[in-house]
Every structure is written in C-alpha cells, then in structure tokens.
Motif scaffolding. Structure first.
Motif, PDB file in Angstrom:
ATOM      1  N   UNK A  15       0.813  -1.219   0.000  1.00 25.11           N
ATOM      2  CA  UNK A  15       0.000   0.000   0.000  1.00 25.11           C
ATOM      3  C   UNK A  15       0.842   1.263   0.000  1.00 25.11           C
ATOM      4  N   UNK A  16       2.159   1.131   0.115  1.00 24.47           N
ATOM      5  CA  UNK A  16       3.013   2.306   0.082  1.00 24.47           C
ATOM      6  C   UNK A  16       4.464   1.955   0.345  1.00 24.47           C
ATOM      7  N   UNK A  17       5.303   2.999   0.345  1.00 26.20           N
ATOM      8  CA  UNK A  17       6.735   2.862   0.546  1.00 26.20           C
ATOM      9  C   UNK A  17       7.146   3.789   1.680  1.00 26.20           C
ATOM     10  N   UNK A  18       8.087   3.345   2.492  1.00 21.36           N
ATOM     11  CA  UNK A  18       8.575   4.171   3.589  1.00 21.36           C
ATOM     12  C   UNK A  18      10.019   3.806   3.878  1.00 21.36           C
ATOM     13  N   UNK A  19      10.892   4.794   3.810  1.00 20.13           N
ATOM     14  CA  UNK A  19      12.309   4.513   4.025  1.00 20.13           C
ATOM     15  C   UNK A  19      12.795   3.491   3.023  1.00 20.13           C
ATOM     16  N   UNK A  20      13.441   2.447   3.522  1.00 21.58           N
ATOM     17  CA  UNK A  20      13.956   1.391   2.652  1.00 21.58           C
ATOM     18  C   UNK A  20      12.939   0.279   2.448  1.00 21.58           C
TER      19      UNK A  20
END
Length: 125
Positions: A15-20
């Motif tokens: 559902x999304x990207x965060x940091x690495x």
C-alpha cells in the motif's frame, strides 16, 4: 454517474513505501519483502550477485506453480545472475525483473487480475 472502487485482490498488497521498506496493509516492513497470494513475509535478501533459489525457500518451490516470479531489485533495475534465472526457469516459471517500486505496483495490478504469481522485493536502498 456512479463510481465504484474495484475490489481489492485477495491476499497482501503493497500500500506504500517508507524509508527502505514497504507498507503492506497496516504493517511496515523495513527491509525486503516476499509475497505470495496469501502471505507477506519479511525478507533479508542476499546481494544480487549471490541470489539463488535458497534465498527464496520461503516461497519457492510451491504448489500450484506460479506463472512467474516478480523480482524487485531495489531502487534501480539490476539484472540477476544468469544461474539464478536458469534455476527459476528450470522450475517451469518465468521471471520478470524490475526495480522494487515498479514490482510492487505490478504486484497489485497482477493480483487484481487474480494472476498466480510470487514476488521478491529487495529493500529500497
């Protein structure tokens, strides 16, 4: 005119990207991610040059056999070692290689079509 949101595919969806890492539903995965039609597993992948079937023991081989492995190679496209591609093909599967963000988006679209695939997404570093 009425608009309806398409049904979400069964199983995990990025559902999304965060940091690495990635968000899968409400869960944050800070590194790599293995996906099947029913599971999302944290993954500590080897360096691409060391990628082999043992790296994917949690998802391959499996029954029924997926159409292909969707391999996300991190922030940019990196070709996997030829011996690894041959190992995947020897199982009777295909392999699609792209950066991990593109692979995560493709995962959602292909699962929406109920395609039987597996994915291995390397961290976004």
């Amino acid at each position: 005119m009425e608009l309806f949101k398409d049904d979400m595919p069964e199983g995990p969806v990025v559902s999304g990207f965060s940091g690495a890492g990635f968000r899968v539903g409400n869960r944050q995965v800070d590194g790599g991610l293995l996906l099947t039609s029913s599971n999302a597993l944290d993954w500590s992948p080897p360096a691409m040059e060391n990628m082999d079937m043992a790296s994917l023991v949690a998802i391959l081989p499996c029954d029924p056999l997926p159409e292909f492995l969707l391999l996300g190679t991190g922030l940019s496209l990196v070709h996997p070692p030829r011996h690894f591609v041959r190992e995947i093909e020897a199982l009777g599967m295909g392999i699609e290689v792209m950066d991990s963000k593109a692979a995560a988006r493709a995962w959602g679209m292909l699962r929406q079509e109920d395609r039987q695939i597996v994915a291995a997404l390397m961290p976004l570093v």
